[in-house]
Write an enzyme that holds these catalytic residues in place. Structure first.
Site, mmCIF file in Angstrom:
data_model
loop_
_atom_site.group_PDB
_atom_site.id
_atom_site.type_symbol
_atom_site.label_atom_id
_atom_site.label_comp_id
_atom_site.label_asym_id
_atom_site.label_seq_id
_atom_site.Cartn_x
_atom_site.Cartn_y
_atom_site.Cartn_z
ATOM 1 N N PRO A 1 0.795 -1.233 0.000
ATOM 2 C CA PRO A 1 0.000 0.000 0.000
ATOM 3 C C PRO A 1 0.825 1.280 0.000
ATOM 4 O O PRO A 1 1.814 1.396 0.730
ATOM 5 C CB PRO A 1 -0.813 -0.109 1.297
ATOM 6 C CG PRO A 1 -0.960 -1.576 1.517
ATOM 7 C CD PRO A 1 0.334 -2.181 1.027
ATOM 8 N N ASN A 2 0.372 2.205 -0.810
ATOM 9 C CA ASN A 2 0.871 3.579 -0.913
ATOM 10 C C ASN A 2 2.215 3.710 -1.628
ATOM 11 O O ASN A 2 2.653 4.830 -1.893
ATOM 12 C CB ASN A 2 0.949 4.250 0.478
ATOM 13 C CG ASN A 2 -0.419 4.385 1.110
ATOM 14 O OD1 ASN A 2 -1.333 4.918 0.488
ATOM 15 N ND2 ASN A 2 -0.590 3.871 2.310
ATOM 16 N N ARG B 1 5.590 12.379 -2.659
ATOM 17 C CA ARG B 1 5.493 12.932 -1.309
ATOM 18 C C ARG B 1 6.610 12.357 -0.437
ATOM 19 O O ARG B 1 7.185 11.331 -0.765
ATOM 20 C CB ARG B 1 4.155 12.514 -0.660
ATOM 21 C CG ARG B 1 2.917 13.110 -1.253
ATOM 22 C CD ARG B 1 1.740 12.515 -0.525
ATOM 23 N NE ARG B 1 2.037 12.464 0.914
ATOM 24 C CZ ARG B 1 1.281 12.987 1.858
ATOM 25 N NH1 ARG B 1 0.180 13.597 1.528
ATOM 26 N NH2 ARG B 1 1.606 12.884 3.124
ATOM 27 N N TYR C 1 11.401 8.762 2.023
ATOM 28 C CA TYR C 1 11.411 7.671 1.039
ATOM 29 C C TYR C 1 12.238 7.957 -0.212
ATOM 30 O O TYR C 1 12.334 7.101 -1.089
ATOM 31 C CB TYR C 1 9.966 7.331 0.647
ATOM 32 C CG TYR C 1 9.134 6.863 1.816
ATOM 33 C CD1 TYR C 1 9.503 5.725 2.533
ATOM 34 C CD2 TYR C 1 8.002 7.555 2.230
ATOM 35 C CE1 TYR C 1 8.761 5.292 3.626
ATOM 36 C CE2 TYR C 1 7.242 7.133 3.309
ATOM 37 C CZ TYR C 1 7.629 5.999 4.007
ATOM 38 O OH TYR C 1 6.901 5.576 5.086
ATOM 39 N N ASN D 1 8.227 -5.443 -0.556
ATOM 40 C CA ASN D 1 8.109 -4.321 0.371
ATOM 41 C C ASN D 1 6.621 -4.232 0.699
ATOM 42 O O ASN D 1 5.835 -3.727 -0.108
ATOM 43 C CB ASN D 1 8.602 -3.016 -0.247
ATOM 44 C CG ASN D 1 8.515 -1.867 0.755
ATOM 45 O OD1 ASN D 1 7.824 -1.946 1.780
ATOM 46 N ND2 ASN D 1 9.212 -0.783 0.466
ATOM 47 N N ALA E 1 2.895 -0.606 4.914
ATOM 48 C CA ALA E 1 2.460 -0.691 6.313
ATOM 49 C C ALA E 1 1.938 -2.083 6.685
ATOM 50 O O ALA E 1 1.872 -2.418 7.880
ATOM 51 C CB ALA E 1 1.391 0.363 6.582
ATOM 52 N N HIS F 1 3.592 -4.439 9.266
ATOM 53 C CA HIS F 1 3.453 -4.388 10.713
ATOM 54 C C HIS F 1 2.218 -5.111 11.236
ATOM 55 O O HIS F 1 2.090 -5.288 12.448
ATOM 56 C CB HIS F 1 3.466 -2.925 11.161
ATOM 57 C CG HIS F 1 4.573 -2.139 10.510
ATOM 58 N ND1 HIS F 1 5.907 -2.454 10.687
ATOM 59 C CD2 HIS F 1 4.555 -1.108 9.615
ATOM 60 C CE1 HIS F 1 6.658 -1.635 9.962
ATOM 61 N NE2 HIS F 1 5.860 -0.814 9.286
ATOM 62 N N ASP G 1 0.950 -15.326 6.140
ATOM 63 C CA ASP G 1 0.545 -16.721 5.921
ATOM 64 C C ASP G 1 0.749 -17.130 4.462
ATOM 65 O O ASP G 1 1.161 -18.261 4.174
ATOM 66 C CB ASP G 1 -0.921 -16.922 6.325
ATOM 67 C CG ASP G 1 -1.118 -16.957 7.844
ATOM 68 O OD1 ASP G 1 -0.108 -17.019 8.573
ATOM 69 O OD2 ASP G 1 -2.280 -16.906 8.287
ATOM 70 N N GLU H 1 12.660 -9.386 2.222
ATOM 71 C CA GLU H 1 11.867 -8.218 2.623
ATOM 72 C C GLU H 1 12.730 -6.965 2.457
ATOM 73 O O GLU H 1 13.894 -6.962 2.876
ATOM 74 C CB GLU H 1 11.461 -8.395 4.093
ATOM 75 C CG GLU H 1 10.669 -7.239 4.679
ATOM 76 C CD GLU H 1 10.418 -7.421 6.183
ATOM 77 O OE1 GLU H 1 10.973 -8.373 6.791
ATOM 78 O OE2 GLU H 1 9.678 -6.602 6.746
ATOM 79 N N HIS I 1 12.810 -2.563 2.758
ATOM 80 C CA HIS I 1 12.210 -1.277 3.137
ATOM 81 C C HIS I 1 13.136 -0.161 2.700
ATOM 82 O O HIS I 1 14.358 -0.251 2.872
ATOM 83 C CB HIS I 1 11.989 -1.201 4.649
ATOM 84 C CG HIS I 1 11.048 -2.244 5.125
ATOM 85 N ND1 HIS I 1 9.694 -2.170 4.906
ATOM 86 C CD2 HIS I 1 11.271 -3.417 5.752
ATOM 87 C CE1 HIS I 1 9.125 -3.254 5.397
ATOM 88 N NE2 HIS I 1 10.055 -4.033 5.908
ATOM 89 N N LEU I 2 12.527 0.888 2.169
ATOM 90 C CA LEU I 2 13.304 2.066 1.773
ATOM 91 C C LEU I 2 13.877 2.762 3.003
ATOM 92 O O LEU I 2 15.059 3.097 3.057
ATOM 93 C CB LEU I 2 12.397 3.034 0.997
ATOM 94 C CG LEU I 2 11.934 2.501 -0.359
ATOM 95 C CD1 LEU I 2 10.640 3.190 -0.776
ATOM 96 C CD2 LEU I 2 13.013 2.716 -1.403
ATOM 97 N N SER I 3 13.020 2.985 3.979
ATOM 98 C CA SER I 3 13.447 3.605 5.237
ATOM 99 C C SER I 3 13.886 2.505 6.194
ATOM 100 O O SER I 3 13.819 1.317 5.860
ATOM 101 C CB SER I 3 12.287 4.409 5.836
ATOM 102 O OG SER I 3 11.235 3.536 6.238
ATOM 103 N N ARG J 1 12.238 4.391 13.405
ATOM 104 C CA ARG J 1 11.063 5.266 13.310
ATOM 105 C C ARG J 1 10.101 4.998 14.486
ATOM 106 O O ARG J 1 10.540 4.577 15.538
ATOM 107 C CB ARG J 1 10.412 5.078 11.922
ATOM 108 C CG ARG J 1 11.380 5.426 10.778
ATOM 109 C CD ARG J 1 10.755 5.231 9.417
ATOM 110 N NE ARG J 1 9.631 6.136 9.204
ATOM 111 C CZ ARG J 1 8.761 6.023 8.186
ATOM 112 N NH1 ARG J 1 8.931 5.045 7.301
ATOM 113 N NH2 ARG J 1 7.776 6.865 8.047
ATOM 114 N N ARG K 1 6.298 0.702 14.061
ATOM 115 C CA ARG K 1 6.958 0.159 12.860
ATOM 116 C C ARG K 1 8.074 -0.826 13.215
ATOM 117 O O ARG K 1 8.737 -1.372 12.338
ATOM 118 C CB ARG K 1 7.581 1.298 12.035
ATOM 119 C CG ARG K 1 6.570 2.267 11.467
ATOM 120 C CD ARG K 1 7.271 3.263 10.557
ATOM 121 N NE ARG K 1 6.479 4.454 10.360
ATOM 122 C CZ ARG K 1 5.575 4.622 9.389
ATOM 123 N NH1 ARG K 1 5.369 3.679 8.516
ATOM 124 N NH2 ARG K 1 4.890 5.749 9.278
#
Ligand code: CA2
Length: 148
Positions: free
Chosen positions: A11-12, A19, A24, A75, A78, A81, A88, A99, A101-103, A108, A112
């Site tokens: 998502p996102n 943004r 990111y 990735n 959210a 988390h 599953d 896995e 993650h950019l950040s 954070r 997270r």
């Protein structure tokens, strides 16, 4: 036979580059996909990219990768988390899962700091921005035993 690597974005992540560049970066998802494709090509790997804002769609994509793809780079956004159905689904996939993650979520907000995907991943790469995806391709190649 050519090996296919599924790269899943949650998502996102379709908003990358629009943004929050301080968190990111300024690369778009299309930029990252192009860089991943080029890196994978060096290993003779083919990449299939999908992004969805819906957990069930991501679950379906993992199911469709079973017996078809050699590895998954994910990735989960959210869903990292709290996305237990994604956890599953990934647990049913026989190949390596990496896995990304950019950040660096560990640096954070406390919510997270837990990943429900990490327990079903071979490893997690976080905090290196878009380069993390390239590290993930290198890791997948190593895990699959292919060299560039
Ligand atoms: O650092 C990462 O890659 C994250 O997976 C990104 C997720 C976040 O919830 C995770 O904790 C860490 C959020 C993705 C949202 O992406 C945006 C991109 C541009 C603008 C707004 C959100």
């Amino acid at each position: 036979m050519t090996s296919t690597v599924l790269v899943l974005s949650g998502p996102n992540l379709n908003l990358l580059g629009e943004r929050d560049p301080a968190i990111y970066g300024s690369a778009t998802l299309a930029d990252i996909e192009a860089a991943v494709g080029a890196r994978a090509q060096g290993y003779g790997l083919v990449v299939e990219h999908h992004q969805s804002n819906h957990e069930g769609d991501l679950v379906d994509l993992v199911h469709s990768a079973r017996d078809r793809c050699a590895a998954i780079i994910v990735n989960p956004g959210a869903l990292t988390h709290y996305g237990w159905s994604l956890h599953d689904a990934l647990a049913t996939f026989d190949g390596p899962v990496v896995e990304v993650h950019l950040s660096n979520p560990a640096a954070r907000e406390p919510w997270r700091h837990t990943s429900v995907v990490a327990p079903v991943a071979a490893g997690t790469i976080a905090g290196f921005g878009p380069d993390g995806y390239l590290h993930a391709v290198d890791a997948v190649a190593r895990l699959l035993g292919v060299s560039g």
